[in-house]
Write a protein that holds these residues in place. Structure first.
Motif, PDB file in Angstrom:
ATOM      1  N   ASP A   1      -0.687   9.812   5.052  1.00 52.65           N
ATOM      2  CA  ASP A   1      -0.964   8.497   5.621  1.00 52.65           C
ATOM      3  C   ASP A   1      -1.385   8.641   7.073  1.00 52.65           C
ATOM      4  O   ASP A   1      -1.329   9.720   7.664  1.00 52.65           O
ATOM      5  CB  ASP A   1       0.239   7.558   5.492  1.00 52.65           C
ATOM      6  CG  ASP A   1       1.503   8.147   6.115  1.00 52.65           C
ATOM      7  OD1 ASP A   1       1.385   8.912   7.088  1.00 52.65           O
ATOM      8  OD2 ASP A   1       2.596   7.834   5.633  1.00 52.65           O
TER       9      ASP A   1
ATOM     10  N   ASP B   1      -3.312   6.743   3.107  1.00 51.28           N
ATOM     11  CA  ASP B   1      -2.782   5.411   3.417  1.00 51.28           C
ATOM     12  C   ASP B   1      -3.068   5.095   4.885  1.00 51.28           C
ATOM     13  O   ASP B   1      -2.784   5.916   5.758  1.00 51.28           O
ATOM     14  CB  ASP B   1      -1.276   5.393   3.147  1.00 51.28           C
ATOM     15  CG  ASP B   1      -0.675   3.999   3.323  1.00 51.28           C
ATOM     16  OD1 ASP B   1      -1.453   3.037   3.509  1.00 51.28           O
ATOM     17  OD2 ASP B   1       0.555   3.879   3.291  1.00 51.28           O
TER      18      ASP B   1
ATOM     19  N   LYS C   1       0.836  -1.216   0.000  1.00 46.33           N
ATOM     20  CA  LYS C   1       0.000   0.000   0.000  1.00 46.33           C
ATOM     21  C   LYS C   1       0.862   1.255   0.000  1.00 46.33           C
ATOM     22  O   LYS C   1       0.655   2.170  -0.792  1.00 46.33           O
ATOM     23  CB  LYS C   1      -0.931  -0.001   1.221  1.00 46.33           C
ATOM     24  CG  LYS C   1      -1.888  -1.154   1.292  1.00 46.33           C
ATOM     25  CD  LYS C   1      -2.909  -0.958   2.403  1.00 46.33           C
ATOM     26  CE  LYS C   1      -2.274  -0.776   3.776  1.00 46.33           C
ATOM     27  NZ  LYS C   1      -1.426  -1.900   4.160  1.00 46.33           N
ATOM     28  N   THR C   2       1.840   1.307   0.915  1.00 44.42           N
ATOM     29  CA  THR C   2       2.708   2.484   1.001  1.00 44.42           C
ATOM     30  C   THR C   2       3.563   2.609  -0.255  1.00 44.42           C
ATOM     31  O   THR C   2       3.823   3.719  -0.731  1.00 44.42           O
ATOM     32  CB  THR C   2       3.596   2.386   2.244  1.00 44.42           C
ATOM     33  OG1 THR C   2       2.773   2.246   3.405  1.00 44.42           O
ATOM     34  CG2 THR C   2       4.453   3.625   2.398  1.00 44.42           C
TER      35      THR C   2
END
Length: 662
Positions: A159, A589, A44-45
């Protein structure tokens, strides 16, 4: 601006070529959310980093870069199982409005492992993805700054850790402050002030001869050094301020521990023991007094009925004695009367009738007393009077005994409380440690505040010195340079700088007033406690948030729960986006962090669908779970769903379209 497509080829855990459609427009029903689910470590990151890398290249603030050089970072991003002959590729197709028309560009960055020149190859493709726009390649960094500056990108591409950091700190970090200034347009005034300063310095140099130029440069160098020192001290002051806040938290925790573990009670132990002694003495005095009462008439309170019977019997017998005495007196009188009547000339029949009447009358008068039981108490009048006094005294004694008993019970309860307090008091050794911890925390706070104050004074003194140097520079120009045209420019620039400072202050207040209202509205919209905050104030220099209740009293930030702090940080970012007026995508995120169920539901229902016209969510299965994703689906907020399927054996991630955890 819209992100339409992201292409990853051999980038991080994404092996091969994988295409992700990010367009939120489905037919005529635009739905803002693009949902990508993946477990921790599943990419994801990395996906968020790929967007940043595509947009900003070497300037990108990627999560895994750290202190790596750009070349080493690009090498690190190459998929571990990729063919060395294959290139790593990141593409981002986006659309934005230019001259009132939608225009599409595809950013393409490619590189090989261990790139020779230490950077990627950049290509910009036009509307049909076929013809390159070479003119943009060389000026791309300047071009992207026009509609998505790097400085504000962290406010739109962020995030959960960034939100957590923003929520925990009293003042936003410097990178966020700079982004806020850019987003609100405040940096334009600062940039203009710097440009004017450069212009003035150039004009001074043009006007000065060789000797004047040397002196002028010496003053300018002194000013630059002073300004550099000012910046260093200013940063040091900020560090001391944060240190004070951290130490005050430690001090509060030490005090709380001191109280909770009996330290405060231990400090009052001597006073508590004195109170115990006094109350024990008072209780003993009451017991002795009650013993004296018990030695007197008080035990008679156990037989109230017998006392009443004795008194009634005494009264009855006393009446009986009175009747007997009266009867004897009347009989003697009747005898004298009859003797007197016999001496008169009255017929004997009449005398007999009178005698019969008197006898019958006496019998009738004392019949009730004659039938009573024989006296047995034999109490005289004085004894009966004493009995009355005893009963009256007994009543007062009972009242006194009850009062003393209540006082004794109250004292005993207080003694129990005191005994418990003494028992909960920390032992001398533990008390000493707790006390030393509190004193050490207090001393550290005092020392930090002293350092802060000393640094603040140094900063103020240096600010005065800088002003003096500027005046010296200005005076030098006025006294030694005799070129009216250029002097007019310098003088006018000084006036413009002063006006610009006023304009900047007023612009800051105007923007922040609007931002305060937007942040408050966003916070209350996300929060389920509408009575928590009435007003939010934002500091004009540090952009720190201050909360106030309906009575105008400050609401300490540490009183907020962790979830409420995160909602406040999100409301801050949301309010900034609204005030900026920029229509930019929002990518988040791990968005839900430590939120509880109610706050999480508020964020899912209220923030995600309304955060922007395009919201890219990268979530684990525990953040946007089954309940949350069903809510978003029911509200028709999700345009596309993807599952980042990570294979731990091969350490590769595959993007599965139209899938999520549920």
């Amino acid at each position: 601006m819209l992100f339409l497509e992201l292409v990853l080829q051999n980038f991080g855990p994404y092996a091969g070529r994988q295409v992700i459609n990010l367009d939120p427009r489905i037919a005529q029903n635009p739905q803002p959310i693009i949902l990508l689910g993946g477990m921790n470590g599943g990419g994801k990151t990395t996906l968020m980093d790929s967007i940043r890398l595509a947009l900003y290249g070497q300037r990108a603030q990627c999560s895994t870069r750290g202190n790596l050089s750009y070349s080493d970072f690009l090498t690190q991003c190459v998929n571990s199982q990729a063919n060395p002959a294959d290139k790593t590729r990141v593409e981002l197709l986006f659309e934005h409005i230019e001259d009132d028309k939608p225009i599409r560009y595809r950013i393409v960055r490619t590189w090989e492992k261990n790139p020779k020149d230490g950077k990627d190859a950049l290509g910009i493709l036009g509307d049909d993805d076929t013809w390159p726009v070479d003119s943009l390649v060389n000026i791309w960094d300047d071009y992207i700054e026009n509609f998505l500056p790097l400085g504000i990108s962290n406010l739109f591409l962020f995030d959960g850790e960034q939100v957590k950091e923003l929520a925990e700190q009293e003042t936003p970090p410097q990178i966020v402050i700079e982004a806020i200034r850019g987003l609100l347009g405040l940096e334009l005034a600062d940039r203009l002030a710097v440009d004017l300063e450069i212009l003035v310095n150039r004009k001074r140099k043009e006007l000065a001869d060789v000797k004047d130029l040397a002196e002028l440069e010496e003053i300018e160098e002194k000013l630059r050094q002073q300004q550099a020192d000012y910046q260093v001290i200013e940063e040091k002051l900020a560090i001391f301020k944060n240190q004070i806040e951290e130490l005050e938290i430690i001090q509060r925790e030490a005090l709380d521990k001191f109280v909770s573990e009996g330290g405060k009670i231990a400090s009052d132990r001597h006073q508590l023991e004195l109170q115990q002694k006094e109350k024990n003495h008072a209780a003993e005095t009451i017991r002795e007094s009650m013993c004296q009462l018990a030695a007197e008439a008080l035990p008679l309170a156990l037989i109230p009925n017998l006392l009443s019977q004795v008194q009634a019997q005494g009264v009855k017998e006393f009446r009986y004695q009175q009747v007997q005495l009266a009867k004897d007196v009347l009989i003697e009188r009747d005898k004298r009367l009859l003797q007197w009547l016999q001496q008169l000339t009255i017929a004997s029949e009449q005398v007999e009738k009178i005698e019969s009447f008197l006898t019958e009358d006496a019998d009738n008068l004392y019949t009730g007393y004659s039938q009573a039981e024989a006296p047995w108490l034999l109490a005289d009048e004085e004894s009966l009077s004493q009995l009355d006094n005893i009963r009256y005294h007994l009543q007062n004694t009972k009242v006194s005994a009850k009062q003393q008993l209540a006082n004794l019970k109250s004292l005993e309860e207080e003694l129990i409380v005191l005994e418990r307090q003494v028992q909960t008091a920390a032992e001398p050794e533990a008390y000493q440690k707790l006390r030393e911890a509190v004193e050490e925390a207090q001393n550290q706070v005092v020392q930090a505040k002293a350092n802060y104050e000393t640094t603040r004074r140094s900063l103020a003194d240096l600010a005065e010195t800088i002003e003096q140097t500027k005046k010296e520079l200005s005076k030098y120009t006025t006294e030694n340079i005799d070129n009216k045209s250029r002097e007019h420019i310098i003088t006018s620039a000084t006036k413009v700088q002063e006006t610009l400072k006023v304009f900047r202050d007023k612009l800051t207040l105007r923007k922040l007033n609007k931002l305060e209202e937007e942040v408050k509205n966003c916070f209350l919209y996300l929060l389920h406690k509408s009575d928590l905050v009435f007003r939010i104030a934002i500091d004009t220099k540090t952009f720190a948030l201050s909360l106030f209740d309906f009575n105008g009293k400050p609401v300490a930030k540490h009183r907020l729960s962790a979830g409420e702090k995160q909602l406040l940080a999100i409301a801050f970012l949301w309010g900034l986006a609204k005030v900026s007026g920029l229509r930019l995508p929002v990518a988040i995120d791990t968005p839900l962090g430590r939120l509880d169920s109610s706050h999480r539901q508020n964020l899912v229902e209220k923030y995600f669908p309304a955060a922007s016209h395009q919201v890219i969510l990268l979530s684990t299965d525990t953040e946007i779970g089954k309940k949350e994703v069903e809510t978003l689906r029911e509200n028709e907020a999700i345009a596309r769903e993807y599952l980042l399927k990570y294979n731990s054996a091969t350490r590769q991630t595959t993007v599965l379209e139209n899938q999520y955890f549920w």
